[in-house]
Design a protein around this motif. Structure first.
Motif, short mmCIF file in Angstrom:
data_model
loop_
_atom_site.label_atom_id
_atom_site.label_comp_id
_atom_site.label_asym_id
_atom_site.label_seq_id
_atom_site.Cartn_x
_atom_site.Cartn_y
_atom_site.Cartn_z
N LEU A 162 17.12 -28.97 -33.14
CA LEU A 162 17.23 -28.25 -31.88
C LEU A 162 18.49 -28.70 -31.14
CD1 LEU A 162 13.52 -28.47 -30.66
CD2 LEU A 162 14.70 -26.46 -31.51
N PRO A 163 19.12 -27.80 -30.39
CA PRO A 163 20.33 -28.22 -29.66
C PRO A 163 20.02 -29.28 -28.60
CG PRO A 163 19.68 -25.98 -29.08
CD PRO A 163 18.79 -26.42 -30.19
N LYS A 164 20.97 -30.17 -28.39
CA LYS A 164 20.79 -31.25 -27.41
C LYS A 164 21.10 -30.70 -26.01
CE LYS A 164 20.01 -34.34 -30.56
NZ LYS A 164 18.65 -34.71 -30.83
N ILE A 165 20.21 -31.01 -25.10
CA ILE A 165 20.39 -30.58 -23.70
C ILE A 165 20.60 -31.84 -22.86
CG2 ILE A 165 19.30 -29.43 -21.74
CD1 ILE A 165 17.75 -27.73 -23.76
N ASP A 166 21.60 -31.82 -22.02
CA ASP A 166 21.91 -32.97 -21.16
C ASP A 166 21.07 -32.84 -19.88
OD1 ASP A 166 22.95 -35.20 -20.05
OD2 ASP A 166 24.98 -34.40 -19.74
N PHE A 167 19.87 -33.43 -19.93
CA PHE A 167 18.97 -33.34 -18.78
C PHE A 167 19.49 -34.19 -17.61
CE2 PHE A 167 16.03 -31.86 -22.06
CZ PHE A 167 15.44 -30.80 -21.42
N ALA A 168 20.25 -35.25 -17.89
CA ALA A 168 20.79 -36.09 -16.80
C ALA A 168 21.77 -35.29 -15.96
CB ALA A 168 21.47 -37.32 -17.39
N ALA A 169 22.62 -34.49 -16.61
CA ALA A 169 23.58 -33.65 -15.87
C ALA A 169 22.84 -32.57 -15.08
CB ALA A 169 24.56 -33.01 -16.84
N HIS B 80 14.98 -30.20 -8.12
CA HIS B 80 14.07 -29.81 -9.22
C HIS B 80 13.93 -30.92 -10.26
CE1 HIS B 80 14.06 -25.73 -7.68
NE2 HIS B 80 15.39 -25.76 -7.62
N SER B 81 14.13 -32.13 -9.91
CA SER B 81 14.10 -33.22 -10.88
C SER B 81 12.71 -33.40 -11.49
CB SER B 81 14.60 -34.53 -10.24
OG SER B 81 13.71 -34.92 -9.20
N ALA B 82 11.63 -33.16 -10.74
CA ALA B 82 10.27 -33.30 -11.29
C ALA B 82 10.01 -32.26 -12.38
CB ALA B 82 9.24 -33.18 -10.17
N VAL B 83 10.45 -31.03 -12.10
CA VAL B 83 10.30 -29.97 -13.09
C VAL B 83 11.15 -30.26 -14.32
CG1 VAL B 83 10.69 -27.51 -13.51
CG2 VAL B 83 9.75 -28.24 -11.33
N LEU B 84 12.38 -30.77 -14.11
CA LEU B 84 13.26 -31.09 -15.23
C LEU B 84 12.70 -32.24 -16.08
CD1 LEU B 84 16.76 -30.68 -13.57
CD2 LEU B 84 15.72 -29.21 -15.30
N ASP B 85 12.04 -33.23 -15.40
CA ASP B 85 11.40 -34.32 -16.15
C ASP B 85 10.29 -33.77 -17.06
OD1 ASP B 85 12.96 -36.37 -15.23
OD2 ASP B 85 11.64 -36.85 -13.54
N SER B 86 9.49 -32.86 -16.50
CA SER B 86 8.41 -32.25 -17.29
C SER B 86 8.97 -31.46 -18.46
CB SER B 86 7.56 -31.36 -16.38
OG SER B 86 6.63 -30.63 -17.15
N LEU B 87 10.03 -30.68 -18.20
CA LEU B 87 10.66 -29.90 -19.27
C LEU B 87 11.26 -30.81 -20.34
CD1 LEU B 87 12.43 -26.98 -17.39
CD2 LEU B 87 10.54 -26.82 -18.98
N GLN B 88 11.87 -31.94 -19.91
CA GLN B 88 12.47 -32.87 -20.86
C GLN B 88 11.40 -33.46 -21.78
OE1 GLN B 88 14.62 -36.11 -19.09
NE2 GLN B 88 15.43 -36.81 -21.06
N LYS B 89 10.26 -33.85 -21.21
CA LYS B 89 9.17 -34.41 -22.03
C LYS B 89 8.66 -33.37 -23.03
CE LYS B 89 7.50 -37.76 -18.68
NZ LYS B 89 6.44 -38.11 -17.74
N GLN B 90 8.46 -32.14 -22.56
CA GLN B 90 7.98 -31.08 -23.45
C GLN B 90 9.00 -30.77 -24.55
OE1 GLN B 90 6.91 -27.68 -21.11
NE2 GLN B 90 5.44 -28.83 -19.86
N TYR B 91 10.29 -30.73 -24.18
CA TYR B 91 11.34 -30.39 -25.14
C TYR B 91 11.47 -31.47 -26.21
CZ TYR B 91 15.78 -28.58 -26.85
OH TYR B 91 16.78 -28.06 -27.65
N GLU B 92 11.39 -32.71 -25.80
CA GLU B 92 11.51 -33.81 -26.76
C GLU B 92 10.26 -33.94 -27.62
OE1 GLU B 92 12.52 -37.13 -24.32
OE2 GLU B 92 14.63 -36.53 -24.15
N ALA B 93 9.12 -33.43 -27.14
CA ALA B 93 7.89 -33.51 -27.91
C ALA B 93 7.80 -32.41 -28.98
CB ALA B 93 6.69 -33.41 -26.98
#
Length: 191
Positions: free
Chosen positions: A51-58, A66-79
């Motif tokens: 899968l393509p790498k997404i820079d969630f920090a940027a 929207h950092s809480a939503v981005l954290d949730s999306l990052q966990k789901q994407y990495e899972a």
């Protein structure tokens, strides 16, 4: 070559070996499946292996609200883990049943071939003992061609010169087992 193409290339089908094992009547189906497989391989070879790498920090720096939503999306994407080459158990069960069925058919075919070989050997032995055709007489025809020639001296058959199948059933024998002529009232029994 991308990683996905490498995975597909390692599990590709040996088309020439498959073509050798199939009967010629299935050549069209093999060509069709080969075309579908080629289309699939070309589509897979264009995709990346992972899968393509997404820079969630940027993204979190750009969208701090929207950092809480981005954290949730990052966990789901990495899972997300997409397994390659896992076939559902139901399909594997069907394949196993099909293999068992085909093995039973192959065993039956082998038994039929063995029986046919035994019968062929009997026929070859019979004809090896036969005299030359030039020396055949009526008794030889009865012995070597019993379906077409018969000897009423010892065979319980009805003459059937037109081959209409009189000897295939016992109906005529049952019908005429009593050979007495039925008496008719208008016949005079004086002679």
């Amino acid at each position: 070559m991308s990683g996905a193409a490498k995975r597909v290339a390692t599990s590709s089908v040996n088309w020439s070996k498959l073509a050798e094992r199939l009967v010629p009547e299935h050549a069209a189906e093999l060509t069709r499946v080969k075309g579908v497989s080629g289309t699939f391989q070309s589509a897979v070879s264009q995709l990346p292996a992972d899968l393509p790498k997404i820079d969630f920090a940027a993204l979190k720096k750009a969208l701090p609200a929207h950092s809480a939503v981005l954290d949730s999306l990052q966990k789901q994407y990495e899972a997300v883990k997409i397994p390659y080459g896992e076939v559902p158990a139901d399909y594997l069960k069907e394949v196993d049943q099909w293999v068992e069925y085909n093995n039973a058919r192959i065993k039956l075919h082998d038994v039929k071939v063995a029986d046919g070989l035994q019968e062929a050997k009997k026929v070859e032995e019979k004809w090896a003992k036969a005299p030359p055709v030039e020396h055949f007489d009526r008794q030889h025809f009865v012995e070597y061609f019993p379906a077409h020639f018969y000897d009423l001296r010892y065979q319980n058959r009805i003459p059937d010169p037109c081959n209409i199948g009189l000897n295939e059933t016992a109906e005529i024998e049952n019908r005429f087992k009593d050979y007495k002529v039925l008496r008719r009232a208008d016949k005079v029994d004086d002679h």
